[in-house]
Design a protein around this motif. Structure first.
Motif, PDB file in Angstrom:
ATOM      1  N   ILE A  40      47.310  17.181  74.051  1.00 30.26           N
ATOM      2  CA  ILE A  40      47.938  18.466  73.698  1.00 30.26           C
ATOM      3  C   ILE A  40      47.777  18.756  72.205  1.00 30.26           C
ATOM      4  O   ILE A  40      48.340  19.706  71.691  1.00 30.26           O
ATOM      5  N   ASN A  41      47.021  17.907  71.520  1.00 29.54           N
ATOM      6  CA  ASN A  41      46.608  18.224  70.146  1.00 29.54           C
ATOM      7  C   ASN A  41      45.240  17.569  69.935  1.00 29.54           C
ATOM      8  O   ASN A  41      44.879  16.641  70.672  1.00 29.54           O
ATOM      9  N   MET A  44      44.291  13.657  69.970  1.00 28.03           N
ATOM     10  CA  MET A  44      44.464  12.811  71.157  1.00 28.03           C
ATOM     11  C   MET A  44      43.156  12.554  71.915  1.00 28.03           C
ATOM     12  O   MET A  44      43.149  11.831  72.903  1.00 28.03           O
ATOM     13  N   ASP A  88      55.060  10.462  74.914  1.00 27.36           N
ATOM     14  CA  ASP A  88      55.221  11.020  73.567  1.00 27.36           C
ATOM     15  C   ASP A  88      56.656  10.954  73.046  1.00 27.36           C
ATOM     16  O   ASP A  88      56.926  11.433  71.934  1.00 27.36           O
ATOM     17  N   PHE A  91      57.697  10.178  69.495  1.00 28.21           N
ATOM     18  CA  PHE A  91      57.665  11.188  68.427  1.00 28.21           C
ATOM     19  C   PHE A  91      58.956  12.017  68.516  1.00 28.21           C
ATOM     20  O   PHE A  91      58.958  13.187  68.906  1.00 28.21           O
ATOM     21  N   ASN A  94      60.535  15.829  67.476  1.00 32.83           N
ATOM     22  CA  ASN A  94      60.229  17.116  68.110  1.00 32.83           C
ATOM     23  C   ASN A  94      61.260  17.688  69.082  1.00 32.83           C
ATOM     24  O   ASN A  94      61.438  18.913  69.107  1.00 32.83           O
ATOM     25  N   ARG A 120      56.085  17.517  77.765  1.00 32.94           N
ATOM     26  CA  ARG A 120      57.143  16.959  76.924  1.00 32.94           C
ATOM     27  C   ARG A 120      58.516  17.605  77.179  1.00 32.94           C
ATOM     28  O   ARG A 120      59.501  17.230  76.523  1.00 32.94           O
ATOM     29  N   GLY A 152      59.309  18.884  63.798  1.00 31.21           N
ATOM     30  CA  GLY A 152      57.862  18.919  63.654  1.00 31.21           C
ATOM     31  C   GLY A 152      57.477  20.148  62.838  1.00 31.21           C
ATOM     32  O   GLY A 152      56.596  20.103  61.975  1.00 31.21           O
ATOM     33  N   ARG A 170      52.955  25.323  68.107  1.00 26.85           N
ATOM     34  CA  ARG A 170      54.128  24.654  68.669  1.00 26.85           C
ATOM     35  C   ARG A 170      55.442  25.379  68.425  1.00 26.85           C
ATOM     36  O   ARG A 170      56.441  25.068  69.061  1.00 26.85           O
ATOM     37  N   TYR A 198      48.728  20.962  63.458  1.00 30.05           N
ATOM     38  CA  TYR A 198      49.375  21.786  64.487  1.00 30.05           C
ATOM     39  C   TYR A 198      50.889  21.830  64.337  1.00 30.05           C
ATOM     40  O   TYR A 198      51.556  22.627  64.988  1.00 30.05           O
ATOM     41  N   HIS A 199      51.434  20.932  63.531  1.00 27.77           N
ATOM     42  CA  HIS A 199      52.859  20.930  63.195  1.00 27.77           C
ATOM     43  C   HIS A 199      52.951  20.979  61.669  1.00 27.77           C
ATOM     44  O   HIS A 199      52.128  20.359  60.982  1.00 27.77           O
ATOM     45  N   ASP A 201      54.828  19.355  59.787  1.00 28.40           N
ATOM     46  CA  ASP A 201      54.987  18.023  59.184  1.00 28.40           C
ATOM     47  C   ASP A 201      53.673  17.256  59.083  1.00 28.40           C
ATOM     48  O   ASP A 201      53.639  16.135  58.596  1.00 28.40           O
ATOM     49  N   THR A 202      52.569  17.848  59.554  1.00 27.13           N
ATOM     50  CA  THR A 202      51.264  17.201  59.371  1.00 27.13           C
ATOM     51  C   THR A 202      50.603  17.626  58.057  1.00 27.13           C
ATOM     52  O   THR A 202      49.599  17.038  57.663  1.00 27.13           O
ATOM     53  N   GLY A 289      47.891   9.559  68.959  1.00 24.16           N
ATOM     54  CA  GLY A 289      48.725  10.531  69.667  1.00 24.16           C
ATOM     55  C   GLY A 289      48.934  11.793  68.840  1.00 24.16           C
ATOM     56  O   GLY A 289      49.553  12.747  69.293  1.00 24.16           O
ATOM     57  N   GLY A 290      48.456  11.749  67.585  1.00 20.97           N
ATOM     58  CA  GLY A 290      48.591  12.924  66.719  1.00 20.97           C
ATOM     59  C   GLY A 290      49.833  12.887  65.852  1.00 20.97           C
ATOM     60  O   GLY A 290      50.291  13.930  65.371  1.00 20.97           O
ATOM     61  N   CYS A 295      57.137  11.920  62.082  1.00 21.89           N
ATOM     62  CA  CYS A 295      57.514  12.454  63.401  1.00 21.89           C
ATOM     63  C   CYS A 295      57.959  11.363  64.369  1.00 21.89           C
ATOM     64  O   CYS A 295      58.275  11.648  65.515  1.00 21.89           O
TER      65      CYS A 295
HETATM   66  N1  ARG Z   1      51.367  13.772  70.976  1.00 20.01           N
HETATM   67  C1  ARG Z   1      52.478  14.433  70.363  1.00 20.01           C
HETATM   68  C2  ARG Z   1      52.362  15.925  70.590  1.00 20.01           C
HETATM   69  O1  ARG Z   1      51.278  16.433  70.579  1.00 20.01           O
HETATM   70  C3  ARG Z   1      52.526  14.114  68.895  1.00 20.01           C
HETATM   71  C4  ARG Z   1      53.676  14.768  68.186  1.00 20.01           C
HETATM   72  C5  ARG Z   1      53.688  14.461  66.728  1.00 20.01           C
HETATM   73  N2  ARG Z   1      54.796  15.083  66.143  1.00 20.01           N
HETATM   74  C6  ARG Z   1      54.820  15.723  64.957  1.00 20.01           C
HETATM   75  N3  ARG Z   1      55.937  16.213  64.577  1.00 20.01           N
HETATM   76  N4  ARG Z   1      53.751  15.860  64.233  1.00 20.01           N
HETATM   77  O2  ARG Z   1      53.332  16.602  70.777  1.00 20.01           O
END
Ligand code: ARG
Length: 300
Positions: A40-41, A44, A88, A91, A94, A120, A152, A170, A198-199, A201-202, A289-290, A295
């Motif tokens: 989903i990101n 992965m 997941d 993490f 989220n 999720r 996130g 997201r 994609y979040h 916090d990345t 897992g991204g 997170c």
């Molecule tokens: N595999 C999880 C997802 O795609 C990873 C989440 C990571 N969380 C974050 N806050 N960056 O939802």
């Protein structure tokens, strides 16, 4: 309170806003079921588009190192039990957004998320049930069905009642608008412009009221202008550290200690030059897992 989208609209200093105390509790989630079962990101899958293969034993060891590091902090540490078929859940930043004291009563509380993916969705109920059993106040869910993935995408300005909010795959602007109205809360919107980030916090780590580590190219011009206006001291993570090792997904629980994903030497050098007490932790299996350190916890 209106949403803030450009530097011109940020016509106050965050230091004029009510103070919030440093959150004293950290929640981690038991990594028993952590794995990559779906994508989903973009992190992965590997270069060939195949699902990443996780070394689950190594993942457990890496999570235990995070648990040890957190247990040395001046915080109350909680571990949420696993949920079968929810790889997941680890993490845990989220499924809920922490709310500072004063929004839902005198104590810190949490707001249930609306997860963007069906895979999720059930994590939210599981987490709320656990937190309620520990006496934590849970706010009513938002009425809007628009996605909002907790911390996130929702980052509290350190020490102030001000939220930095990612708008992207997201979390949706409609959800932030409802939150701003419900709590009369200033919310700064940042559009996320690159699928790897994609979040929020990345690509943005708020260390304290002055300092941040970020990857500016993950934002549009308006977003960059906002961060530049609010944070006088900014460290740019080099692209490979930000994109491949999620350098910005660090954990700064107290404004002084920084737990940083390992193999981010430039970011580490910069943080050390600012005198942060640095601890580097390997999260290779969770990057598949991204996600990384930020997170893998909920602090509230
Ligand atoms: N595999 C999880 C997802 O795609 C990873 C989440 C990571 N969380 C974050 N806050 N960056 O939802």
């Amino acid at each position: 309170m209106p949403l803030i989208r450009t530097a011109t609209e940020l016509d106050f200093s965050p230091t004029e806003l009510p103070r919030t105390p440093r959150p004293k509790r950290i929640l981690l989630a038991d990594p028993r079921d952590y794995d990559v079962h779906y994508a989903i990101n973009p992190h992965m899958v590997d270069e060939d588009g195949e699902l990443q293969v996780v070394d689950r034993e190594l993942a457990r060891e890496q999570w235990q190192a995070l648990h040890r590091a957190c247990s040395e902090l001046d915080v109350e540490l909680m571990v949420m039990p696993p949920l079968a078929q929810h790889p997941d859940l680890v993490f845990c930043a989220n499924p809920a957004l922490p709310l500072p004291p004063g929004l839902e009563g005198p104590e810190a509380a949490v707001l249930p998320s609306q997860m963007a993916s069906s895979e999720r969705a059930d994590e939210v109920h599981h987490m709320l049930q656990f937190l309620r059993s520990r006496g934590v106040t849970c706010a009513p869910a938002l009425e809007s069905a628009a996605p909002l993935e907790g911390t996130g995408d929702g980052l509290w300005h350190p020490g102030r009642r001000l939220l930095w909010a990612g708008v992207g795959p997201r979390s949706d602007e409609r959800a932030w608008a409802e939150l701003a109205e419900r709590y009369d809360l200033p919310i700064i919107l940042l559009n996320l412009a690159d699928p790897d980030f994609y979040h929020l916090d990345t690509c943005l780590a708020l260390l304290d009221e002055e300092h941040c580590l970020w990857f500016p190219e993950a934002f549009d011009a308006a977003g960059r202008g906002l961060v530049e206006l609010a944070f006088p001291k900014r460290l740019v993570a080099p692209e490979d550290e930000a994109r491949r090792r999620l350098a910005c997904n660090l954990l700064c629980p107290d404004g002084h200690t920084v737990l940083l994903p390992s193999n981010c030497p430039e970011s580490a050098r910069g943080l050390r030059s600012w005198n942060y007490a640095l601890r580097e932790l390997d999260t290779s299996e969770f990057l598949k897992g991204g996600g990384s350190l930020f997170c893998m916890k909920l602090q509230f």
